[in-house]
Design a protein around this motif. Structure first.
Motif, PDB file in Angstrom:
ATOM      1  N   GLU A  57       0.838  -1.198   0.000  1.00 19.72           N
ATOM      2  CA  GLU A  57       0.000   0.000   0.000  1.00 19.72           C
ATOM      3  C   GLU A  57       0.873   1.249   0.000  1.00 19.72           C
ATOM      4  N   ASN A  58       0.461   2.225  -0.806  1.00 20.14           N
ATOM      5  CA  ASN A  58       1.131   3.524  -0.856  1.00 20.14           C
ATOM      6  C   ASN A  58       0.092   4.636  -0.799  1.00 20.14           C
ATOM      7  N   ALA A  59       0.479   5.754  -0.219  1.00 21.14           N
ATOM      8  CA  ALA A  59      -0.374   6.935  -0.201  1.00 21.14           C
ATOM      9  C   ALA A  59       0.420   8.110  -0.760  1.00 21.14           C
ATOM     10  N   PHE A  60      -0.159   8.786  -1.741  1.00 24.24           N
ATOM     11  CA  PHE A  60       0.469   9.956  -2.361  1.00 24.24           C
ATOM     12  C   PHE A  60      -0.228  11.201  -1.818  1.00 24.24           C
ATOM     13  N   THR A  61       0.556  12.113  -1.322  1.00 23.52           N
ATOM     14  CA  THR A  61       0.015  13.263  -0.598  1.00 23.52           C
ATOM     15  C   THR A  61       0.227  14.556  -1.369  1.00 23.52           C
ATOM     16  N   GLY A  62      -0.476  15.616  -0.915  1.00 20.45           N
ATOM     17  CA  GLY A  62      -0.246  16.962  -1.431  1.00 20.45           C
ATOM     18  C   GLY A  62      -1.170  17.455  -2.513  1.00 20.45           C
ATOM     19  N   PRO A  63      -2.418  16.959  -2.663  1.00 17.57           N
ATOM     20  CA  PRO A  63      -3.313  17.563  -3.655  1.00 17.57           C
ATOM     21  C   PRO A  63      -3.624  19.015  -3.297  1.00 17.57           C
ATOM     22  N   GLN A  64      -3.858  19.811  -4.306  1.00 20.19           N
ATOM     23  CA  GLN A  64      -4.160  21.208  -4.070  1.00 20.19           C
ATOM     24  C   GLN A  64      -5.529  21.357  -3.407  1.00 20.19           C
ATOM     25  N   LEU A  65      -5.672  22.446  -2.640  1.00 20.21           N
ATOM     26  CA  LEU A  65      -6.929  22.738  -1.971  1.00 20.21           C
ATOM     27  C   LEU A  65      -7.907  23.337  -2.972  1.00 20.21           C
ATOM     28  N   LEU A  66      -9.128  22.779  -2.999  1.00 21.32           N
ATOM     29  CA  LEU A  66     -10.124  23.208  -3.975  1.00 21.32           C
ATOM     30  C   LEU A  66     -11.476  23.404  -3.298  1.00 21.32           C
ATOM     31  N   THR A  67     -12.294  24.239  -3.899  1.00 28.50           N
ATOM     32  CA  THR A  67     -13.679  24.355  -3.477  1.00 28.50           C
ATOM     33  C   THR A  67     -14.490  23.238  -4.136  1.00 28.50           C
ATOM     34  N   LEU A  68     -15.716  23.026  -3.650  1.00 30.33           N
ATOM     35  CA  LEU A  68     -16.573  22.011  -4.256  1.00 30.33           C
ATOM     36  C   LEU A  68     -16.871  22.340  -5.709  1.00 30.33           C
ATOM     37  N   ASP A  69     -17.065  23.608  -6.008  1.00 30.54           N
ATOM     38  CA  ASP A  69     -17.312  23.983  -7.406  1.00 30.54           C
ATOM     39  C   ASP A  69     -16.121  23.612  -8.285  1.00 30.54           C
ATOM     40  N   GLN A  70     -14.912  23.778  -7.774  1.00 27.11           N
ATOM     41  CA  GLN A  70     -13.722  23.416  -8.551  1.00 27.11           C
ATOM     42  C   GLN A  70     -13.565  21.898  -8.688  1.00 27.11           C
ATOM     43  N   ILE A  71     -13.959  21.162  -7.662  1.00 23.71           N
ATOM     44  CA  ILE A  71     -13.904  19.703  -7.746  1.00 23.71           C
ATOM     45  C   ILE A  71     -14.928  19.199  -8.755  1.00 23.71           C
ATOM     46  N   GLY A  72     -16.099  19.795  -8.745  1.00 22.75           N
ATOM     47  CA  GLY A  72     -17.194  19.373  -9.612  1.00 22.75           C
ATOM     48  C   GLY A  72     -18.445  19.132  -8.794  1.00 22.75           C
ATOM     49  N   TYR A  73     -19.367  20.097  -8.838  1.00 21.51           N
ATOM     50  CA  TYR A  73     -20.591  20.009  -8.043  1.00 21.51           C
ATOM     51  C   TYR A  73     -21.625  19.164  -8.782  1.00 21.51           C
ATOM     52  N   GLY A  74     -22.183  18.175  -8.081  1.00 22.73           N
ATOM     53  CA  GLY A  74     -23.139  17.260  -8.699  1.00 22.73           C
ATOM     54  C   GLY A  74     -24.568  17.484  -8.287  1.00 22.73           C
ATOM     55  N   GLY A  75     -24.893  18.672  -7.760  1.00 22.11           N
ATOM     56  CA  GLY A  75     -26.262  18.931  -7.340  1.00 22.11           C
ATOM     57  C   GLY A  75     -26.558  18.301  -5.994  1.00 22.11           C
ATOM     58  N   LEU A  76     -27.811  18.390  -5.573  1.00 24.39           N
ATOM     59  CA  LEU A  76     -28.228  17.810  -4.303  1.00 24.39           C
ATOM     60  C   LEU A  76     -28.580  16.335  -4.492  1.00 24.39           C
ATOM     61  N   SER A  77     -28.225  15.548  -3.504  1.00 24.26           N
ATOM     62  CA  SER A  77     -28.569  14.124  -3.541  1.00 24.26           C
ATOM     63  C   SER A  77     -30.068  13.952  -3.318  1.00 24.26           C
ATOM     64  N   ASP A  78     -30.568  12.781  -3.687  1.00 21.80           N
ATOM     65  CA  ASP A  78     -31.969  12.428  -3.434  1.00 21.80           C
ATOM     66  C   ASP A  78     -31.976  10.974  -2.988  1.00 21.80           C
ATOM     67  N   LEU A  79     -31.691  10.768  -1.703  1.00 17.93           N
ATOM     68  CA  LEU A  79     -31.466   9.419  -1.181  1.00 17.93           C
ATOM     69  C   LEU A  79     -32.770   8.842  -0.637  1.00 17.93           C
ATOM     70  N   SER A  80     -33.395   7.993  -1.442  1.00 15.09           N
ATOM     71  CA  SER A  80     -34.653   7.388  -1.005  1.00 15.09           C
ATOM     72  C   SER A  80     -34.429   6.427   0.151  1.00 15.09           C
ATOM     73  N   GLY A  81     -33.223   5.829   0.215  1.00 17.50           N
ATOM     74  CA  GLY A  81     -32.926   4.951   1.335  1.00 17.50           C
ATOM     75  C   GLY A  81     -32.919   5.693   2.648  1.00 17.50           C
ATOM     76  N   ALA A  82     -32.322   6.911   2.660  1.00 15.21           N
ATOM     77  CA  ALA A  82     -32.341   7.729   3.873  1.00 15.21           C
ATOM     78  C   ALA A  82     -33.761   8.127   4.231  1.00 15.21           C
ATOM     79  N   ARG A  83     -34.561   8.391   3.227  1.00 13.99           N
ATOM     80  CA  ARG A  83     -35.960   8.766   3.489  1.00 13.99           C
ATOM     81  C   ARG A  83     -36.715   7.601   4.131  1.00 13.99           C
ATOM     82  N   SER A  84     -36.511   6.382   3.630  1.00  8.52           N
ATOM     83  CA  SER A  84     -37.227   5.232   4.185  1.00  8.52           C
ATOM     84  C   SER A  84     -36.787   4.928   5.612  1.00  8.52           C
ATOM     85  N   LEU A  85     -35.584   5.353   5.999  1.00  2.10           N
ATOM     86  CA  LEU A  85     -35.100   5.157   7.360  1.00  2.10           C
ATOM     87  C   LEU A  85     -35.535   6.269   8.307  1.00  2.10           C
TER      88      LEU A  85
END
Length: 931
Positions: A510-538
């Motif tokens: 196992e290896n871990a590579f460190t040091g990614p740049q700090l980004l906002t969610l918009d820069q990472i890629g915003y996917g909208g709001l989730s719609d989790l029916s499983g959470a709703r049923s719980l």
């Protein structure tokens, strides 16, 4: 909700009124492996004369023919055996072999993750079973990043279409390979000389999960040919399978005492907790969940497999088969955990609410969200882990077996190799939100200001930009076996003797590579709001049902890799703690005598096994761990070290079956068995979660499990396809390995990572969990020799076809009482479980329903370092339906998890939640053909 009830009702009606497809064997087709064997073992392709009986002529096909064949195998066996034939797998509600096994008495499934993997037999841990395909092992690499490897067979990787039959040996015989304390599962593939020449069969269809609203295609094809003389044949089976699954719910990563959290609050100038303690509203010893997390695991599986059997039988004296297997299973997934911390920022806690059993069940946290920044400082902390994982398991195998039949004797040989590898990669972006929230242990957290919580501009990396981790996991099995058998006249009618060598090698880097740049969610890629029916049923909060999310795997991956120069800096501690290999070599010899007459039959023998284990891993000085550097000098006793151990055991086994009457059989068995800990548990490794301070470790000094066993059964075959059986089992386990959680002060491997102090470290210091130098108190789960344990129980099974009505019923109940010498529970042991499976078959229509229930049991989490947890009772309702269109074509519908049952785990008391999930209902529609 009304729609769900209507869907459930419609599914049950369909399951009762329609029928399943006709992929099963024709009633006059021989099925490979109906005589129990292990590879070559001395019984292949010979009549079992001493067990032969005059059975009533039965001319049935489909489900009833399959159940009759299974009962014949059970009835004629010397040991205590249950069997499944091809139709059992194809005409009852199953998508893999594990779900077919669930209909056998004493078999229970753990359903933490869709695509069942973990199968218990007679209340034993899945790792303590032995599964062989045509007599040989199949190497298996782990598929999930951070998974805890186990020796249990991953049946979800095996296409059920390639099997002709399987047997589950509840009581061992000396000729069977060692390594099982629960049961030995022998799976037999279809053989070309047992099938009509130019047989073509297969299926195509799609499966659909109602929770994710996504369907995926699947298909299979089998072709079998042999020459006119039936001396040479070949069959080829191939499968393509896709499945989109989701596991949605809530998780909690451990508990902290009110006293420890209050210390951090007072240090931050917050006396709210102290005031509640003084008022008697809460107690210092109460336990607070560290965080309640909205969990969303999504996976797309794409599996392609090919199995080839080449069989050569030039005369009645010689039979040889070469089997080749190739499989690639893509298991990419995204695991998103959004956890508002209840203990990370104690300075922002304004109130806590005590519930039953000393558990804090609710709280309030104040904080100010930060806008469009990667350096947020707030008195509330919500962290969202976004793990994008790439996983591709490649499995290959080549096995040869041959048997020579002489005049009253047989000589067989078996040799093969199997390899499996998985170069897993995991990318993580851990984004942050600083807004206030209220939380409740039953419903999760609700943000005070949803307008900012649902706005991606308020979410960003916060001091730490995540990382990339890679694991190269490999496994290899190689073996060779030689068997000799001699027939005799008289009460002792056969003598079997053999030798076997088996080597298993497993490794992880196992290896871990460190040091990614700090980004906002918009820069990472915003996917909208989730719609989790499983959470709703719980019944979880709106913030848990609909919250911000990334665009998915590629967005997370690209956000990490986009950093200029990324991929050079590596984390030394990750490499040192999680790189290891282990080899186990077993050399065995057995001697077994079979006996029998018209009234009694059985076998007696012994197996000698010598086991040599070689474990290797890193032992790193504290100075090197503190510096987290590869630039380290290892003094004597440190570095990559190897430890060896050996064990030798004599394993006697005896089975006897007494025909009290022609249809009433009493059986008894006594044996001694050994089994072994999962391979990684025997390696010197330390895998930690530095954020929540949990870890898993290995122990190279583990001894094998060793058990003395007694089994009995009484079976009444009162009609065709009908039996009532009562069995009992008792296991006195002389050494039982248990996972023990201890607190250890260790260097936090992430302490020197850029931004870790700001994101996590300072809060850990304030809570008193770590020193300023990064020495933290980890909850470390590691295996230890657990002393004695006892398992005692019984199963009651009933099966009957109700005349010519077309209806039939299979039902069974299992009681298993298991305790360690100090009163502790045994993992995966449910005290009570039962299955009820009615079926119908008339003309072109067949249908079946299966309801399974098991009581609560102890089970560890899938993620390494997770504390052992209790799993609440679980129920599952499945159904199958279909229609035989013509002799060559049919339709089938499998409907699984119709109740969308909740998988709930807890620590100690039931209100001390560890996690709860739902996985949705699955529907699989297929068209079958056979020529």
């Amino acid at each position: 909700m009304n729609h769900r009830k209507t869907l459930l009702a419609a599914s049950i009606v369909a399951g009762l009124c329609l029928s399943v497809g006709a992929y099963a064997q024709d009633s006059n087709t021989q099925t490979s492996g109906t005589t129990p064997t292990t590879g070559t073992t001395n019984s292949d392709n010979k009549p079992n004369a001493k067990n032969a009986k005059e059975l009533a002529t039965v001319t049935v096909v489909g489900i009833r023919a399959s159940l009759q064949a299974s009962l014949d195998t059970k009835r004629n066996a010397d040991a205590i055996v249950d069997a499944i034939t091809a139709t059992d797998i194809g005409k009852f509600p199953t998508t893999n072999v594990a779900e077919a096994l669930a209909q056998i008495p004493g078999v229970t499934l753990d359903r933490s993750i869709p695509g069942t993997q973990r199968v218990s037999i007679d209340g034993m841990d899945p790792s303590l079973n032995l599964s062989l395909l045509d007599g040989h092992p199949v190497a298996q690499a782990v598929w999930l990043f951070g998974d805890s490897p186990n020796r249990g067979f991953n049946y979800s990787l095996l296409p059920p279409e390639i099997l002709g039959s399987l047997e589950v040996y509840k009581s061992p015989e000396a000729r069977l390979p060692e390594g099982s304390m629960g049961g030995t599962v022998l799976m037999h593939t279809l053989q070309p000389l047992d099938l009509p020449s130019n047989t073509v069969s297969g299926s195509f269809g799609a499966n659909y999960n109602d929770m994710v609203g996504n369907s995926r295609p699947n298909g299979s094809l089998l072709y079998s040919w042999h020459n006119d003389d039936k001396t040479f044949g070949v069959d080829v089976s191939a499968q393509h399978y896709e499945q989109y699954t989701s596991r949605e719910g809530m998780e909690n990563y451990g508990y902290s005492s009110v006293a420890s959290v209050n210390a951090g609050a007072l240090a931050a100038g917050n006396d709210a907790i102290q005031n509640e303690i003084n008022a008697g509203q809460i107690k210092p010893t109460d336990q607070i969940p560290n965080e309640v997390s909205a969990s969303n695991f999504q996976q797309t599986e794409k599996r392609n497999s090919v199995l080839i059997n080449l069989q050569y039988r030039p005369n009645d004296n010689f039979d040889s088969t070469l089997s080749l297997m190739y499989m690639k299973d893509g298991l990419n997934n995204v695991n998103q955990s959004m956890y508002p911390w209840a203990t990370n920022q104690p300075g922002g806690i304004t109130s806590l609410t005590e519930g039953p059993n000393g558990i804090i069940v609710a709280g309030k946290q104040v904080g100010t969200p930060c806008y469009n920044t990667t350096t947020c400082n707030s008195s509330a902390n919500t962290t969202m882990d976004n793990y994008a994982r790439q996983s591709m398991v490649s499995t290959k195998g080549a096995d040869w077996k041959g048997t020579y039949f002489g005049d009253g004797w047989r000589l067989g040989g078996d040799v093969g190799i199997s390899t499996s590898s998985n170069p897993m990669t995991q990318f993580n972006k851990e984004i942050y939100y600083g807004g206030a929230f209220n939380w409740n242990i039953n419903q999760g957290a609700q943000y005070t200001d949803p307008s900012t919580a649902d706005n991606p501009a308020y979410w960003a990396d916060n001091g730490w930009g995540g990382n990339e981790e890679t694991i190269l996991y490999k496994a290899k099995d190689s073996y060779g076996q030689l068997d000799f058998s001699k027939d005799f006249d008289g009460f002792f009618n056969e003598l079997d003797v053999g030798v076997r060598y088996a080597s298993h090698w497993e490794s992880q880097v196992e290896n871990a590579f460190t040091g990614p740049q700090l980004l906002t969610l918009d820069q990472i890629g915003y996917g909208g709001l989730s719609d989790l029916s499983g959470a709703r049923s719980l019944g979880l909060t709106q913030s848990f049902i609909a919250h911000v999310q990334t665009l998915g795997l590629n967005a997370i991956k690209n956000a990490v890799l986009s950093t200029p120069g990324f991929g050079v800096a590596k984390d030394a501690n990750v490499y040192y703690d999680n790189t290891w290999n282990i080899q186990q070599q077993n050399s065995a010899f057995y001697l077994q005598a079979d006996f029998g007459n018209d009234y009694v039959r059985g076998n007696i023998g012994a197996r000698y096994v010598h086991t040599a284990n070689t474990s290797s891993g890193f032992n790193v000085p504290n100075a090197c761990s503190s510096a987290d550097t590869f630039d380290c000098d290892f003094p004597a006793g440190f570095g990559y070290i190897t430890q060896k151990s050996t064990h030798s055991n004599w394993l006697p086994a005896a089975n006897i079956a007494w025909n009290i009457q022609p249809d009433l059989i009493l059986r008894g068995a006594a044996s001694e068995t050994v089994a072994y800990a999962p391979y990684n548990q025997m390696a010197p490794y330390f895998e930690s979660n530095d954020t929540v301070l949990t870890a898993a470790g290995g122990n190279p000094d583990l001894n094998p499990y060793r058990s003395v066993n007694f089994d009995t059964s009484l079976e009444w075959y009162f009609n065709n396809q009908s039996v009532i059986a009562l069995s009992g089992f008792y296991k006195n386990i002389i050494n039982y390995i248990v996972n023990a959680a201890t607190f250890q002060d260790r260097i936090n491997g992430s302490w020197t990572l850029p931004g870790y102090m700001q994101a996590e470290g300072n809060a850990q210091v304030a809570a008193g969990l770590c020193t300023a130098a990064g020495i933290c108190q980890y909850s470390v789960t590691a295996p230890v020799d657990g002393g004695h344990a006892k398992v005692k129980g019984a199963t009651l099974s009933y099966q009957q076809a109700f005349g010519s009505s077309g209806f039939g019923l299979r039902a069974n109940y299992t009681y298993s009482n298991a305790k360690t010498s100090d009163g502790g529970a045994l993992p995966y042991n449910s005290k009570n479980s039962y299955n009820i499976a009615p079926y119908f078959e008339m003309g072109p229509y067949t249908a079946s329903i299966a309801y399974n229930w098991r009581s609560s049991y102890l089970a560890g989490g899938y993620v390494a370092g997770a504390a052992p947890t209790n799993t609440a009772s679980f129920k599952e309702l499945d159904a199958s339906a279909g229609y035989q269109i013509s002799k060559n074509f049919s339709l089938s519908l499998n409907m699984l998890n119709l109740l969308n049952s909740k998988y709930y785990q807890y620590l100690g008391s039931k209100n001390q939640i560890a996690q709860e999930y739902v996985t949705g209902r699955q529907f699989e529609l297929e068209a079958h053909f056979k020529f």
